[in-house]
Design an enzyme around this catalytic site. Structure first.
Site, short mmCIF file in Angstrom:
data_model
loop_
_atom_site.label_atom_id
_atom_site.label_comp_id
_atom_site.label_asym_id
_atom_site.label_seq_id
_atom_site.Cartn_x
_atom_site.Cartn_y
_atom_site.Cartn_z
N THR A 40 29.25 -12.54 -7.83
CA THR A 40 29.36 -11.83 -9.01
C THR A 40 28.17 -12.40 -10.06
OG1 THR A 40 31.88 -11.84 -8.95
CG2 THR A 40 31.00 -11.38 -11.05
N HIS A 43 24.78 -10.42 -9.40
CA HIS A 43 25.03 -9.41 -9.80
C HIS A 43 24.73 -9.48 -11.35
CE1 HIS A 43 26.63 -7.17 -6.29
NE2 HIS A 43 27.59 -8.04 -6.33
#
Ligand code: NAD
Ligand code: ZN
Length: 347
Positions: A40, A43
């Protein structure tokens, strides 16, 4: 203090000075010992579509960590300064329907530290006392820094029976790799794994998978059916979010089996419900986060018993200021967890 922060919309992160968090009566201030980079975080670094919709800069990233309690609010009784801790970074509201049912992992008002509020890529992090997880001293620091993703793996593996059962892990990223080790520790009979990345297939073997298949080169479903006498696996642990892997996973699942889905596809996925679920009598479960706090109890017990070997997972360890090289390496698809040290490497 220094922190690794998203300061504005767009690619990249910055290593910045930030104010030491002010704690309330029910908060704990933790001096971060080691933190770990999650997919994450990559990202958010890259500023993909999901990040653009979710992240509100400025915010300090980091939700996988361990550290030592620095200071506690006046109402905090469960920990004291000097305690070695980690934390559940999904903060639930405590009063919604699911929270009242003991299903806080799917709270209606969940927010995540390191995503929605300031996180642990910093010298100090503020955590609600209810979310602090006091660590047994037998748990090594590098394991303590990755309890968040290990908890995802434990939650998925233990969402159904596993002892004496065959499992298929589709996708051997860090969480899939951890799931292999956990399934092994929990007595799975044969562990199948599929993965397209060669390095990660090698890691899957090291973590304890029995049969590792490259679905780009071999018919994964045919192989698994052959190896299970035509029956298929008892449990599918989907950890790729990849549509092909998801379809193959369901095709390789035996009738009456369970599919536990953790991987997050980026688009809607079509399933043949009749063939893959209904006529199979399959149980399909979505897996989100970690159960609060059943998963933490199970995970701690497994680690204390020395049952889960995660050593092959660990790669480099770098000072937080050296984050660029760590993010670049992980974006290149190299398996493993890179640990970041916001308060220096020694100690
Ligand atoms: P990751 O992206 O590192 O791992 C996914 C792996 O799947 C990669 O190694 C990739 O090569 C592999 N893969 C891609 N296509 C494949 C195919 N066709 N067949 C087999 N393998 C294939 O991610 P991770 O950090 O290990 O996390 C796993 C998944 O879980 C991700 O989708 C992540 O977004 C998701 N996730 C979900 C939760 C949750 O609470 N549900 C929490 C954390 C992560
Ligand atoms: Zn709630």
């Amino acid at each position: 203090m220094k922190a690794l922060r998203k300061m504005k919309s767009g690619r990249g992160l910055s290593y910045e000075s930030a104010a030491v968090p002010e704690i309330g009566p029910a908060d704990v201030l933790v001096r971060v010992r080691a933190a770990s980079i999650c997919g994450t975080d990559l990202h958010i670094y890259g500023w993909d579509k999901w990040s653009q919709g979710r992240i509100k800069p400025p915010v300090t990233l980091g939700h996988e960590f361990c550290g030592v309690v620095e200071r506690i609010g006046e109402d905090v009784a469960a920990v004291k300064p000097g305690d070695f801790v980690s934390a559940e970074m999904h903060v639930n509201c405590g009063h919604c329907h699911q929270c009242r049912l003991g299903e806080a992992h799917v709270c209606q008002n969940l927010h995540i530290l390191g995503i929605d509020r300031d996180g642990a890529f910093a010298e100090l992090v503020k955590i609600p006392a209810a979310n602090i997880w006091k660590l047994d001293s037998s748990i090594p620091e590098h394991y303590a820094a990755i309890l968040d993703p290990l908890g995802n793996a434990v939650h998925t593996v233990l969402a159904g029976p596993v002892a004496g059962r065959t499992v298929l892990v589709t996708g051997c990223g860090p969480i899939g790799l951890m799931a292999i080790a956990v399934a092994r520790a929990c007595g799975s009979s044969v562990i199948f794994a599929t993965e397209v990345n060669e390095q990660r297939r090698a890691m899957a073997k090291k973590m304890g998978a029995d049969v590792v298949v490259n679905p780009a080169e071999e018919d994964a479903v045919a192989r698994i059916l052959r190896e299970t006498g035509g029956t298929g696996v008892d449990a599918l642990l989907e950890m790729s979010g990849n549509v092909t892997a998801i379809h193959q996973g369901f095709a390789a699942l035996r009738a009456g089996g369970r599919a536990s889905l953790l991987g997050i596809p980026t688009e809607a996925v079509a399933l043949d419900l009749v063939k893959d679920v209904i006529f199979k009598g399959a149980t399909v479960q979505g897996i989100y986060g970690r159960r609060m706090y059943e998963t933490w109890v199970q995970m701690t017990a497994l680690l204390k018993a020395g049952r889960v070997n995660l050593e092959p997972l660990f790669g480099e360890r770098v000072a937080l200021s050296e984050f660029e090289s760590a993010f670049a390496k992980l974006s290149g698809g190299h398996a493993g967890k890179i640990l970041l040290y916001p308060n220096g490497m020694a100690g």
